[in-house]
Design a protein around this motif. Sequence first.
Motif, mmCIF file in Angstrom:
data_model
loop_
_atom_site.group_PDB
_atom_site.id
_atom_site.type_symbol
_atom_site.label_atom_id
_atom_site.label_comp_id
_atom_site.label_asym_id
_atom_site.label_seq_id
_atom_site.Cartn_x
_atom_site.Cartn_y
_atom_site.Cartn_z
ATOM 1 N N SER A 168 0.820 -1.218 0.000
ATOM 2 C CA SER A 168 0.000 0.000 0.000
ATOM 3 C C SER A 168 0.855 1.270 0.000
ATOM 4 O O SER A 168 0.337 2.371 -0.134
ATOM 5 C CB SER A 168 -0.985 0.012 1.168
ATOM 6 N N LEU A 169 2.174 1.113 0.117
ATOM 7 C CA LEU A 169 3.066 2.272 -0.067
ATOM 8 C C LEU A 169 2.908 2.854 -1.478
ATOM 9 O O LEU A 169 3.176 4.021 -1.707
ATOM 10 C CB LEU A 169 4.520 1.857 0.145
ATOM 11 N N ASP A 170 2.475 2.015 -2.418
ATOM 12 C CA ASP A 170 2.260 2.486 -3.786
ATOM 13 C C ASP A 170 1.016 3.346 -3.917
ATOM 14 O O ASP A 170 0.744 3.906 -4.982
ATOM 15 C CB ASP A 170 2.129 1.286 -4.745
ATOM 16 N N ASN A 171 0.253 3.415 -2.809
ATOM 17 C CA ASN A 171 -0.892 4.319 -2.737
ATOM 18 C C ASN A 171 -2.037 3.985 -3.689
ATOM 19 O O ASN A 171 -2.660 4.871 -4.253
ATOM 20 C CB ASN A 171 -0.411 5.758 -2.954
ATOM 21 N N PHE A 172 -2.289 2.700 -3.912
ATOM 22 C CA PHE A 172 -3.522 2.326 -4.617
ATOM 23 C C PHE A 172 -4.609 2.072 -3.581
ATOM 24 O O PHE A 172 -4.321 2.003 -2.386
ATOM 25 C CB PHE A 172 -3.291 1.073 -5.462
ATOM 26 N N ASP A 173 -5.851 1.902 -4.040
ATOM 27 C CA ASP A 173 -6.941 1.732 -3.084
ATOM 28 C C ASP A 173 -6.798 0.404 -2.348
ATOM 29 O O ASP A 173 -6.027 -0.477 -2.761
ATOM 30 C CB ASP A 173 -8.298 1.801 -3.795
ATOM 31 N N PHE A 174 -7.529 0.276 -1.226
ATOM 32 C CA PHE A 174 -7.370 -0.897 -0.362
ATOM 33 C C PHE A 174 -7.663 -2.176 -1.114
ATOM 34 O O PHE A 174 -6.928 -3.160 -1.027
ATOM 35 C CB PHE A 174 -8.289 -0.787 0.852
ATOM 36 N N GLU A 175 -8.768 -2.166 -1.880
ATOM 37 C CA GLU A 175 -9.173 -3.399 -2.555
ATOM 38 C C GLU A 175 -8.076 -3.875 -3.500
ATOM 39 O O GLU A 175 -7.754 -5.062 -3.555
ATOM 40 C CB GLU A 175 -10.470 -3.171 -3.335
#
Lengths: 482, 454
Positions: free
Chosen positions: A413-420
């Motif tokens: 999630s460091l790549d900053n995409f949505d949770f799903e």
Amino acid sequence: MNKRLILKLAGSVLLVEAALMFAPLIISLIMRSGDWSAFALSIAITLAAGSGLSQVRPRDDTLSAREGFAVVTLSWLFVSFCGALPFFLSGAIPSLVDSVFETVSGFTTTGATILTNVEGLTRGLLFWRSLTHWAGGMGVLVLSLAIIPKMGGRSIYLMRAESSGPSTEKLVPRVGKTAKILYQLYIGMSLILMIALLLCGVNWYDSLIHTFGAAGTGGFSNYNASVAHLNNPAAEIVLGVFMVLFGVNFAVYYHVIHRNWSTLKQGSEWQLFLGIVAASTLAVAFSILRMPEFQGHFGRALRATFFQVSSIITTTGYATEDFNRWPQFSRTLLLVLMVIGGCAGSTAGGLKVIRIQVLFKSMARDIRKTVHPRSVNVIKLDGRALDEKLISGVQGYFFAAMMLIILSTLAVSLDNFDFETSFTAVVATFFNIGPGLSMVGPTGNFTAFSPAAKCVLILCMLMGRLEIFPILMLAAPSAYEK
Amino acid sequence: MNIIIVSDGQVGYTLAEYLSRDGHDITLVDKSRRALQKASETLDVLCVLGSGANLRTLIEAGAEAADIIIAATTNDELNMVSCLAAKQLGAKYAIARVRDPEYTESLTLLQDKLDIDQAINPERATAQEISRLMRFPFAINVESFAHGRVEMVEFRVEKSDRIDSVPLSHLHGRYPHVQFNAVLREGEAIIPGGGFEIHIGDRLYVTGDRVSVTAFFKQLGRDTQRAKNAILIGGGHVSYYLAKTMAGMGIHLKIVEVNEEKCKSLSETLDNAVVINGDGTDRELLESENIRDHDALICLTDRDEENLVTGLYGVRLGMRKVIVKINRLETMDIIGDMGIDSVVSPKLATANVILRAVRARSHSQSSVIEKVYPLLANQAEAYEFVALSGGSYLNIPLNRLSLKRGVLVSMIVRGRQIIIPFGSDHIEAGDTVILTALAGTMVDLKDAFDATER
């Protein structure tokens, strides 16, 4: 640890891989796809590395559990790296991380891709990409055990470390013979699938590619639109059925051939597995019936659902529909199926049905214990008592899997995409499925992730395929102590 | 061959290890999860949890297609039922371990009715092993071949023997009627060649016919008087069989046993032995029975520690022969270091007897294996083959055959003749050939020779 023996055995696995690479070389020459030089070079490198390593003379050839784990992990790392060479050397995938990602995804039978345009690959490379599924499904070490007459004394450790499920049982007294039987069954079933696909009117190259993908429960297709591209309802049903068959423990087929009906009847795992497939298919079919394209066409909905459920629970990842657009209930149910996975001893990934059974039974026991604190309960499966060690092993495995998924999701999630996207990317790679939901859904791919995130996902795929502990063990300092 | 072994613990493991090395496909059936765990991890065998008398377990173990079922638990009845059940399912050959004297007497009838092809009695085999040791009290081990005509004796070389630091080829000249087979030096087995020199402290195996072997030891200055009387501690099955054998050899025997019931039944069945009710570890008792005046002390209780302690006491008293029974196989070599050379183990005897039986069944066309005897902590083996006509090595002088490394043709027995072979000798059809080789290398007589002849 007996480092020399580990290197020697890993070397002989590389030799087997080099032999495998001759297949795409031949395909490439026949179909004049122009990538033969990349294969020739890769074979040369793999052969050199393999024969160099297998020249190592170990001081003794006793293999213990941790060496077995080390051999398997190291072999998989070597094989993944050498397997990535054709993609990298041919220039088809310019980045090394991407090449390794694609190969690991192949060998671990994940089927996740970083390619935006699969159809742009040459025929030879496409073939190799799918062949990695087939070899990785049953296992490169099991293949080596079947081919190489004596891989040292206690080779059961190698088979245990590579095969899926909480306890690996041999079919016959010898490990080598067991490996041979498994591959005979595997090759036999793959041939039947291929012939069935040919009969459905699929051309030979597509049949071969999709046989590899379905048999290894991998999910690489040679088309961007996956199986939907074939536009062949009969082939869809054949593939759906065979994916389920490849998700069943191969021991079941051995017993079928030997007519051990009583043993079969006792086996609850495959029955439960088929039950889950049937129930989920019905549930999803009803839930997508409201969608405009299925309105009233129950048969079509059922076909689409069966294919999707079969593809997801066996962790293959082929798609005929974009299930990312399906109602939330269906998407969630499919996510649950991803986690459950196939049977132990199959080519499928996931937690494995038998582990779910054991977890439920131990939970039921804990409940009984609270009601009757002094009761003595032995957990039984298939009519026999389970070893307490096995039960706590399964619980430990479950925790390790969940923890690693959470940590990996955090990292990705460091790549900053949505949770799903982040979460299902990790689940889809960890359980070797391929497509997840949202951005990494069946029409998407993994190309947008940063190289660091891709490395995390590569690790996820390897840990999922080798069932965590072989890899974690190598990270433990105590494994290297004398 | 497909072999099922029904066992409880170590015997099964030892058997599985050897038979699997011989190239057989082994399925091990055991009630103990722990024993199976060890076997499944270290041996290439299939393990099935359960009782050998349980049909479901036997079916799972593949009894229908089994060539041999071996039932070797400590429970005679279970062994017999296991064999019966497996035979009913379709197993071709059954070997059962039956040790209770009550059964051995009616065994021919039982064997017939229960469809057991071979009954083995390791306790009796152990008793016979001990009785052989009585004949050569200085020997560590004594084994007979060719129906008792050839004897193989293991002993520790001492300074007074004056055979150290002489090449073997010279020793052959000095002692032409015996053969030097194998040496254990610092835990390593050596099959010696002509230039080999013996050191003091080596454990050496010599073979020859009975008379020559006795003459050889006389020449060395060893006391070749056989033991005339012995004290036996513990009154189990081995003691019973031993008392029976020793009575035939004219050795006076005292049996010390704690359990009064056992004493009573022993004195009922044995006429010649003196049965004493008392604790064998009690020195007062042993002293009052004049232990010093006895030639041999044999410790056969079920507890390894008691046997060991009593045995060490006997060594300190300077008794001519001390023999100790040990159940835990892994401690055997340590005990040798403590001064007790002769250690017997019914478990090992069981494994050896069964091994011979199985190997004898898997004979090839050109030779029959009669006996396999493990030497030197199982690192080497002595084999007895009968050569049949048709072997490519027949009637060719040995120096024209290329013998494999680590193989020694020890003896050739032809009719009444016993030959210590030299290069010009040859093997004929019908000969009994005794070979010494490193363990696990031989299944057939032809394995001794390289395939291509010079």
